[in-house]
Design an enzyme around this catalytic site. Structure first.
Site, PDB file in Angstrom:
ATOM      1  N   GLY A  84       0.719  -1.350   0.065  1.00  5.97           N
ATOM      2  CA  GLY A  84       0.190  -0.045   0.010  1.00  5.97           C
ATOM      3  C   GLY A  84       0.850   1.250  -0.140  1.00  5.97           C
ATOM      4  CB  ILE A  85       0.288   4.369   1.850  1.00  4.21           C
ATOM      5  CG1 ILE A  85      -1.065   4.768   1.389  1.00  4.21           C
ATOM      6  CG2 ILE A  85       1.023   5.736   2.146  1.00  4.21           C
ATOM      7  CD1 ILE A  85      -2.032   5.600   2.752  1.00  4.21           C
TER       8      ILE A  85
ATOM      9  CG  ASP B  70       4.522  -7.972  15.774  1.00  2.28           C
ATOM     10  OD1 ASP B  70       4.043  -7.151  15.392  1.00  2.28           O
ATOM     11  OD2 ASP B  70       3.970  -9.236  16.200  1.00  2.28           O
TER      12      ASP B  70
ATOM     13  CE1 TYR C 105      -7.284   2.993  10.586  1.00  2.00           C
ATOM     14  CE2 TYR C 105      -8.847   4.591  10.186  1.00  2.00           C
ATOM     15  CZ  TYR C 105      -7.677   4.061   9.912  1.00  2.00           C
ATOM     16  OH  TYR C 105      -6.997   4.578   8.881  1.00  2.00           O
TER      17      TYR C 105
ATOM     18  CE  LYS D 258      -4.172   5.224  11.017  1.00  2.00           C
ATOM     19  NZ  LYS D 258      -2.806   5.220  10.514  1.00  2.00           N
TER      20      LYS D 258
ATOM     21  CB  THR E 219      -4.426  -0.001   0.975  1.00  2.00           C
ATOM     22  OG1 THR E 219      -5.511   0.268   1.927  1.00  2.00           O
ATOM     23  CG2 THR E 219      -3.680   1.707   0.727  1.00  2.00           C
TER      24      THR E 219
ATOM     25  CB  SER F  94      -7.896  -1.131   4.231  1.00  2.00           C
ATOM     26  OG  SER F  94      -6.752  -1.257   5.128  1.00  2.00           O
TER      27      SER F  94
END
Length: 234
Positions: free
Chosen positions: A12-13, A60, A152, A156, A187, A189
Protein backbone atom coordinates in the site's frame (compact mmCIF):
# COMPACT_ATOMS: atom_id res chain seq x y z
CA UNK A 1 23.32 10.05 0.86
CA UNK A 2 20.31 10.32 3.19
CA UNK A 3 18.81 7.38 5.07
CA UNK A 4 15.10 6.69 5.58
CA UNK A 5 13.24 4.23 7.79
CA UNK A 6 9.72 3.19 6.82
CA UNK A 7 7.28 1.03 8.76
CA UNK A 8 4.72 -0.96 6.81
CA UNK A 9 6.75 -0.63 3.61
CA UNK A 10 5.78 -3.89 1.89
CA UNK A 11 2.22 -2.92 0.94
CA UNK A 12 0.00 0.00 0.00
CA UNK A 13 1.02 3.51 0.94
CA UNK A 14 4.24 2.42 2.64
CA UNK A 15 5.44 0.50 -0.40
CA UNK A 16 4.59 3.41 -2.71
CA UNK A 17 6.56 5.80 -0.47
CA UNK A 18 9.50 3.38 -0.35
CA UNK A 19 9.55 3.25 -4.16
CA UNK A 20 9.44 7.05 -4.42
CA UNK A 21 12.28 7.50 -1.93
CA UNK A 22 14.35 4.77 -3.59
CA UNK A 23 14.05 6.58 -6.91
CA UNK A 24 15.02 9.78 -5.11
CA UNK A 25 18.25 8.09 -4.01
CA UNK A 26 17.72 7.50 -0.30
CA UNK A 27 19.02 4.42 1.47
CA UNK A 28 16.12 2.55 3.04
CA UNK A 29 15.38 0.47 6.12
CA UNK A 30 12.18 -1.59 5.93
CA UNK A 31 10.61 -4.28 8.07
CA UNK A 32 7.77 -6.78 8.03
CA UNK A 33 6.53 -9.88 9.84
CA UNK A 34 6.17 -11.58 6.45
CA UNK A 35 9.64 -12.56 5.29
CA UNK A 36 8.42 -13.35 1.75
CA UNK A 37 6.91 -9.87 1.27
CA UNK A 38 9.96 -8.32 2.92
CA UNK A 39 12.44 -10.07 0.64
CA UNK A 40 10.42 -9.31 -2.49
CA UNK A 41 10.14 -5.63 -1.58
CA UNK A 42 13.83 -5.35 -0.75
CA UNK A 43 14.78 -6.88 -4.10
CA UNK A 44 12.35 -4.66 -5.99
CA UNK A 45 13.69 -1.49 -4.36
CA UNK A 46 17.27 -2.53 -4.98
CA UNK A 47 16.51 -3.18 -8.65
CA UNK A 48 14.86 0.23 -8.98
CA UNK A 49 18.04 1.91 -7.79
CA UNK A 50 21.17 -0.24 -7.54
CA UNK A 51 23.08 2.73 -6.08
CA UNK A 52 21.20 2.71 -2.79
CA UNK A 53 21.38 0.33 0.16
CA UNK A 54 18.19 -1.38 1.31
CA UNK A 55 18.18 -3.25 4.59
CA UNK A 56 15.29 -5.48 5.54
CA UNK A 57 14.58 -6.64 9.09
CA UNK A 58 12.02 -9.26 10.03
CA UNK A 59 10.10 -7.63 12.88
CA UNK A 60 6.65 -7.32 14.42
CA UNK A 61 6.38 -3.60 15.14
CA UNK A 62 3.57 -4.15 17.64
CA UNK A 63 6.25 -5.62 19.92
CA UNK A 64 8.62 -3.06 21.41
CA UNK A 65 11.74 -5.31 21.39
CA UNK A 66 11.23 -6.04 17.67
CA UNK A 67 10.64 -2.38 16.91
CA UNK A 68 13.76 -1.24 18.75
CA UNK A 69 15.82 -4.00 17.11
CA UNK A 70 14.66 -2.68 13.74
CA UNK A 71 15.62 0.90 14.63
CA UNK A 72 18.99 -0.10 16.06
CA UNK A 73 19.81 -2.28 13.05
CA UNK A 74 18.92 0.55 10.69
CA UNK A 75 21.32 2.94 12.43
CA UNK A 76 24.05 0.31 12.61
CA UNK A 77 23.79 -0.62 8.92
CA UNK A 78 23.01 2.75 7.35
CA UNK A 79 24.12 5.43 9.81
CA UNK A 80 21.89 8.17 11.16
CA UNK A 81 18.28 8.11 9.95
CA UNK A 82 17.08 11.55 8.90
CA UNK A 83 13.80 10.58 7.21
CA UNK A 84 11.29 8.67 9.32
CA UNK A 85 8.01 7.49 7.80
CA UNK A 86 5.55 6.22 10.41
CA UNK A 87 3.19 4.40 8.10
CA UNK A 88 2.25 1.04 9.62
CA UNK A 89 -1.39 0.73 10.56
CA UNK A 90 -4.41 -1.54 10.64
CA UNK A 91 -8.12 -0.99 10.11
CA UNK A 92 -10.84 -2.95 11.89
CA UNK A 93 -14.31 -1.90 10.63
CA UNK A 94 -16.51 -2.24 13.71
CA UNK A 95 -18.24 0.02 16.17
CA UNK A 96 -16.68 0.23 19.62
CA UNK A 97 -19.57 -1.64 21.21
CA UNK A 98 -19.05 -4.49 18.75
CA UNK A 99 -15.27 -4.69 19.18
CA UNK A 100 -13.71 -8.00 20.05
CA UNK A 101 -11.93 -8.09 23.41
CA UNK A 102 -8.48 -7.56 21.89
CA UNK A 103 -9.45 -4.98 19.23
CA UNK A 104 -8.47 -1.89 21.21
CA UNK A 105 -5.04 -3.18 22.22
CA UNK A 106 -4.36 -4.53 18.74
CA UNK A 107 -5.13 -1.23 17.00
CA UNK A 108 -3.33 0.88 19.60
CA UNK A 109 -0.25 -1.34 19.38
CA UNK A 110 -0.27 -1.15 15.59
CA UNK A 111 -1.42 2.39 14.84
CA UNK A 112 -0.01 4.41 17.74
CA UNK A 113 2.71 2.61 19.70
CA UNK A 114 5.26 2.19 16.85
CA UNK A 115 4.97 5.89 16.04
CA UNK A 116 5.46 6.81 19.71
CA UNK A 117 8.37 4.44 20.30
CA UNK A 118 10.24 5.40 17.12
CA UNK A 119 9.84 9.08 17.99
CA UNK A 120 11.31 8.33 21.41
CA UNK A 121 14.19 6.45 19.78
CA UNK A 122 15.01 8.93 17.01
CA UNK A 123 13.81 12.26 18.44
CA UNK A 124 16.90 13.33 20.37
CA UNK A 125 19.16 11.94 17.66
CA UNK A 126 17.44 14.20 15.13
CA UNK A 127 17.70 17.15 17.51
CA UNK A 128 21.44 16.58 17.78
CA UNK A 129 21.81 16.31 14.01
CA UNK A 130 19.78 19.49 13.53
CA UNK A 131 17.88 18.30 10.49
CA UNK A 132 15.47 15.62 9.33
CA UNK A 133 11.88 15.01 8.33
CA UNK A 134 9.26 12.88 10.05
CA UNK A 135 6.20 11.87 8.04
CA UNK A 136 3.29 10.52 10.04
CA UNK A 137 0.61 8.76 8.01
CA UNK A 138 -2.65 9.56 9.77
CA UNK A 139 -6.22 9.38 8.38
CA UNK A 140 -9.26 11.55 7.76
CA UNK A 141 -10.88 9.38 10.45
CA UNK A 142 -8.91 11.56 12.88
CA UNK A 143 -10.88 14.57 11.65
CA UNK A 144 -14.22 12.94 10.87
CA UNK A 145 -14.68 9.88 13.09
CA UNK A 146 -16.85 7.02 11.90
CA UNK A 147 -19.03 4.89 14.15
CA UNK A 148 -18.32 2.00 11.80
CA UNK A 149 -14.64 2.35 12.61
CA UNK A 150 -14.80 3.59 16.17
CA UNK A 151 -11.57 2.38 17.70
CA UNK A 152 -9.69 2.99 14.45
CA UNK A 153 -10.89 6.61 14.53
CA UNK A 154 -9.72 6.97 18.13
CA UNK A 155 -6.25 5.61 17.31
CA UNK A 156 -5.90 7.82 14.25
CA UNK A 157 -6.91 10.87 16.28
CA UNK A 158 -4.12 9.89 18.66
CA UNK A 159 -1.60 9.69 15.80
CA UNK A 160 -2.57 13.16 14.58
CA UNK A 161 -2.27 14.60 18.08
CA UNK A 162 1.10 12.90 18.56
CA UNK A 163 2.27 14.25 15.21
CA UNK A 164 1.32 17.79 16.25
CA UNK A 165 3.24 17.41 19.50
CA UNK A 166 6.28 16.13 17.59
CA UNK A 167 6.20 19.21 15.37
CA UNK A 168 6.12 21.56 18.35
CA UNK A 169 8.98 19.73 20.05
CA UNK A 170 11.17 19.45 16.96
CA UNK A 171 10.72 22.72 15.08
CA UNK A 172 13.31 24.67 17.09
CA UNK A 173 15.90 22.05 16.14
CA UNK A 174 15.36 22.32 12.40
CA UNK A 175 13.52 19.00 12.16
CA UNK A 176 10.37 18.95 10.05
CA UNK A 177 7.24 17.00 10.95
CA UNK A 178 4.37 16.48 8.50
CA UNK A 179 1.02 14.85 9.17
CA UNK A 180 -0.19 13.08 6.03
CA UNK A 181 -3.96 12.62 6.16
CA UNK A 182 -5.31 10.35 3.43
CA UNK A 183 -8.96 9.73 2.71
CA UNK A 184 -10.21 6.51 1.12
CA UNK A 185 -7.08 5.02 -0.45
CA UNK A 186 -7.03 1.85 -2.52
CA UNK A 187 -4.97 -0.44 -0.30
CA UNK A 188 -5.39 -3.98 1.05
CA UNK A 189 -8.00 -2.63 3.49
CA UNK A 190 -10.37 -2.45 0.49
CA UNK A 191 -9.68 -5.96 -0.83
CA UNK A 192 -12.83 -7.51 -2.24
CA UNK A 193 -14.65 -4.21 -2.78
CA UNK A 194 -16.92 -3.92 -5.80
CA UNK A 195 -16.26 -0.19 -6.05
CA UNK A 196 -14.32 1.19 -9.00
CA UNK A 197 -10.63 1.49 -8.13
CA UNK A 198 -10.53 4.86 -9.90
CA UNK A 199 -12.87 6.37 -7.31
CA UNK A 200 -10.15 6.02 -4.68
CA UNK A 201 -6.98 7.92 -3.86
CA UNK A 202 -4.08 5.76 -5.05
CA UNK A 203 -1.08 4.91 -2.84
CA UNK A 204 1.12 6.55 -5.48
CA UNK A 205 -0.76 9.82 -4.93
CA UNK A 206 0.24 9.81 -1.27
CA UNK A 207 3.82 8.93 -2.18
CA UNK A 208 3.94 11.79 -4.69
CA UNK A 209 2.74 14.21 -2.01
CA UNK A 210 5.35 12.96 0.46
CA UNK A 211 8.14 13.30 -2.11
CA UNK A 212 7.09 16.82 -3.10
CA UNK A 213 7.03 17.90 0.54
CA UNK A 214 10.40 16.27 1.16
CA UNK A 215 11.91 18.19 -1.75
CA UNK A 216 10.86 21.61 -0.44
CA UNK A 217 13.43 24.15 0.73
CA UNK A 218 15.00 23.88 4.17
CA UNK A 219 12.87 26.70 5.57
CA UNK A 220 9.51 25.29 4.48
CA UNK A 221 7.40 22.78 6.39
CA UNK A 222 4.01 21.38 5.45
CA UNK A 223 2.29 20.91 8.79
CA UNK A 224 -0.38 18.64 7.34
CA UNK A 225 -1.79 17.60 4.01
CA UNK A 226 -5.23 16.09 3.37
CA UNK A 227 -5.73 13.97 0.24
CA UNK A 228 -9.30 12.78 -0.37
CA UNK A 229 -11.18 11.18 -3.27
CA UNK A 230 -12.47 13.75 -5.74
CA UNK A 231 -16.05 12.50 -5.37
CA UNK A 232 -15.91 12.26 -1.57
CA UNK A 233 -15.18 9.60 0.99
CA UNK A 234 -16.14 6.03 0.14
Amino acid sequence: MKNALITGATKGIGRAIAIALAKEGLNLAICSRNIKDLTETQQHLQQLNPDIKVIAVEADVTKKPDLLKFAQTAVHELGEITVLVNNVGTFVPTSILDDEEETFDFQMNTNVRPMYELYRFFGKRLQNIGEGHVFNICSVAALNPSVNAGTYSVTKAATLCLSNIMRLEMQQYGVKVTSVIPGSTFTSSWEGTQLDKNLFVQPEDIAAAVLTIYQMSAGANVDEIIVKPLSGQL
